[in-house]
Design a protein around this motif. Structure first.
Motif, mmCIF file in Angstrom:
data_model
loop_
_atom_site.group_PDB
_atom_site.id
_atom_site.type_symbol
_atom_site.label_atom_id
_atom_site.label_comp_id
_atom_site.label_asym_id
_atom_site.label_seq_id
_atom_site.Cartn_x
_atom_site.Cartn_y
_atom_site.Cartn_z
ATOM 1 N N ARG A 1 12.258 -25.231 4.664
ATOM 2 C CA ARG A 1 11.503 -26.431 5.030
ATOM 3 C C ARG A 1 12.230 -27.673 4.554
ATOM 4 N NH1 ARG A 1 6.501 -23.788 3.207
ATOM 5 N NH2 ARG A 1 5.428 -22.984 5.024
ATOM 6 N N LEU A 2 12.126 -28.741 5.319
ATOM 7 C CA LEU A 2 12.805 -30.000 4.983
ATOM 8 C C LEU A 2 12.150 -30.657 3.769
ATOM 9 C CD1 LEU A 2 15.005 -32.033 6.126
ATOM 10 C CD2 LEU A 2 13.081 -33.270 7.108
ATOM 11 N N HIS B 1 15.104 -27.655 12.894
ATOM 12 C CA HIS B 1 15.606 -27.049 14.128
ATOM 13 C C HIS B 1 16.885 -27.714 14.610
ATOM 14 C CE1 HIS B 1 12.275 -24.348 15.490
ATOM 15 N NE2 HIS B 1 11.737 -24.934 14.445
ATOM 16 N N GLY B 2 17.094 -28.978 14.230
ATOM 17 C CA GLY B 2 18.295 -29.657 14.716
ATOM 18 C C GLY B 2 18.441 -31.053 14.155
ATOM 19 N N ASP C 1 9.775 -28.631 13.125
ATOM 20 C CA ASP C 1 8.569 -28.171 13.830
ATOM 21 C C ASP C 1 7.345 -28.519 12.990
ATOM 22 O OD1 ASP C 1 8.467 -26.304 11.791
ATOM 23 O OD2 ASP C 1 9.228 -24.645 13.004
ATOM 24 N N GLU C 2 6.165 -28.012 13.372
ATOM 25 C CA GLU C 2 4.931 -28.365 12.634
ATOM 26 C C GLU C 2 4.919 -27.843 11.201
ATOM 27 O OE1 GLU C 2 4.073 -24.782 15.287
ATOM 28 O OE2 GLU C 2 5.035 -26.720 15.500
ATOM 29 N N LYS D 1 21.729 -28.119 17.742
ATOM 30 C CA LYS D 1 20.940 -27.025 17.161
ATOM 31 C C LYS D 1 21.633 -26.418 15.951
ATOM 32 C CE LYS D 1 18.765 -25.936 21.542
ATOM 33 N NZ LYS D 1 18.690 -25.037 22.689
ATOM 34 N N GLN D 2 20.823 -25.717 15.140
ATOM 35 C CA GLN D 2 21.299 -25.032 13.924
ATOM 36 C C GLN D 2 22.235 -25.917 13.096
ATOM 37 O OE1 GLN D 2 22.961 -21.527 15.810
ATOM 38 N NE2 GLN D 2 21.139 -20.344 15.326
ATOM 39 N N PRO D 3 21.733 -27.059 12.646
ATOM 40 C CA PRO D 3 22.602 -27.967 11.872
ATOM 41 C C PRO D 3 22.942 -27.386 10.503
ATOM 42 C CG PRO D 3 20.342 -28.711 11.741
ATOM 43 C CD PRO D 3 20.343 -27.541 12.679
ATOM 44 N N ILE D 4 24.007 -27.882 9.922
ATOM 45 C CA ILE D 4 24.367 -27.485 8.554
ATOM 46 C C ILE D 4 23.352 -28.117 7.618
ATOM 47 C CG2 ILE D 4 26.128 -27.705 6.749
ATOM 48 C CD1 ILE D 4 28.195 -27.778 9.081
#
Length: 435
Positions: A291-292, A234-235, A228-229, A257-260
């Motif tokens: 956060r990624l 998220h996936g 997201d921003e 959705k909800q990836p490991i």
């Protein structure tokens, strides 16, 4: 930015050596003491601060991998249950080596240099001489020192510490701590191999499948994290998800959705196990705020594991000890390994420990499976039967028998003998990873 992140950011801006407290942080950033406490504990886990009993929490320099084996004086206090007598402002400094003071003062000083830690007993003149040379002092036996020496330590910002342990015990404790640090240094973490965010292709929740096709034609990759921003994951979207889907559909509707995910501090071995177990090709790497910060691919993970196998080890674990003494005595008819049970492999009863038996079964099973199929493997299941206790200083023979080898898994029966009698039996199943 959350309050937790603000506190961590604030701690990072503090000068090394600064003392911090829950109350002080709570007041400065106008947060609750509970929030401040949790953030300080997180900072301690990240190696930004160190908490010492009767002293408090001090901002320390975060260790880089290359000097990971160095200890700060603050860490030494925690290792030896020490008490700070003077020089508190220097607790964040790192020691280069420790010197045991068991000779005449003038002879001892030949070995004492700046950045050292002198381990010595109740010898006040030596305490002062060491401080003059730029060395911190650790007084053993629970002794104190003079007020003059304490003031001198404060002035030089060199810690003078007291511990109730004797010199030999203290040296052994510090040596063990440095050794443990060396073992940790050898463990390859996700942060060592991740592809950073700036080099990672990502999609946002507002993107459509058309954007996936654009990225795919530019990069040649087919898997992308969806954020997201705020860069929160998220996936994941893959070629399989977008196959036959209209280019105008939002990726959010077709993504997994909800990836490991993994953190930067996850070991590469754990990440490899996850990827093999779940059949994943790409793992997003996130920070404490979810956060990624980058990604790791299955290819990078396997490459790192192969490189790791070729590296010489500095610190030796129990597993290294066992595998180093594993002797291959196989014949043309059967596979067989031999091992002598030494004191480090036993429990408090003087018999071989269950953990060591598990390692023996894993090592024997792994070695024999590699003869059938090259590559790495991940142990999926071990069923153990302990038949008889195995005493210290006895020689055991291990007979692994391959029951089945498929494209992706192997099954091994392992029998352990002593003096011709069976003492243990196990069944091992492992997933095989092609190189």
């Amino acid at each position: 930015m959350t309050k937790h992140e603000q506190i961590l950011q604030h701690i990072k801006t503090l000068e090394v050596g600064n003392k911090i407290s829950v109350r002080q942080i709570a007041k400065a950033l106008q947060v609750s003491e509970g929030t401040a406490y949790r953030a300080i504990k997180d900072a301690e886990n990240q190696g930004l601060v160190s908490t010492i009993e009767r002293v408090g929490t001090i901002r320390i320099e975060k260790k880089q991998k290359e000097n990971f084996e160095r200890l700060t004086y603050a860490e030494v206090i925690n290792i030896v249950d020490g008490q700070v007598l003077g020089g508190r402002n220097g607790l964040y400094k790192t020691l280069n080596k420790f010197v045991i003071g068991a000779m005449k003062a003038e002879q001892m000083m030949r070995y004492v240099e700046a950045g050292n830690l002198l381990i010595v007993g109740n010898r006040e003149e030596v305490h002062k001489l060491a401080l003059q040379e730029g060395s911190a002092v650790l007084i053993t036996g629970g002794f104190d020192t003079s007020e003059d020496v304490k003031q001198f330590a404060d002035q030089l910002e060199l810690p003078i510490i007291s511990t109730s342990y004797d010199t030999f015990t203290v040296a052994a404790m510090i040596n063990r701590a440095i050794y443990d640090q060396l073992i940790k240094k050898e463990i390859v973490l996700v942060e060592d191999i991740l592809i950073p965010l700036e080099e990672t292709s990502i999609l946002t929740t507002s993107h459509t499948v058309e954007k996936w096709h654009d990225l795919n034609s530019k990069t040649g990759h087919s898997r992308y994290p969806i954020v997201d921003e705020d860069l929160k994951v998220h996936g994941i979207v893959t070629a399989k998800d977008v196959m036959g889907v209209s280019p105008f559909v939002e990726v959010e509707k077709v993504m997994t959705k909800q990836p490991i995910t993994v953190s930067s501090q996850t070991s590469v071995a754990s990440a490899a196990h996850m990827m093999v177990w779940e059949g994943i090709e790409l793992l997003p790497v996130i920070d404490n705020s979810k956060r990624l910060i980058g990604v790791i691919s299955r290819q990078d993970v396997l490459k790192a594991l192969q490189m790791l196998q070729r590296q010489p080890h500095v610190g030796e674990t129990i597993e290294d000890l066992i595998t180093r003494h594993f002797e291959d005595v196989s014949t043309s008819q059967e596979y067989c390994f031999q091992l002598e049970v030494n004191p480090q492999m036993t429990n408090h009863l003087g018999t071989i420990s269950y953990g060591v038996i598990t390692t023996i079964v894993t090592e024997a099973g792994s070695r024999v499976l590699r003869k059938y199929k090259k590559g790495d493997l991940v142990v999926e299941n071990i069923t153990l039967f302990f038949i008889k206790p195995v005493q210290i200083d006895t020689k055991i023979k291990i007979f692994p028998k391959v029951l089945e080898v498929g494209r992706k898994f192997g099954k091994v029966d392992v029998e352990i003998f002593h003096d011709g009698q069976i003492v243990g039996k196990a069944m091992l199943m492992a997933q095989l990873i092609d190189r």
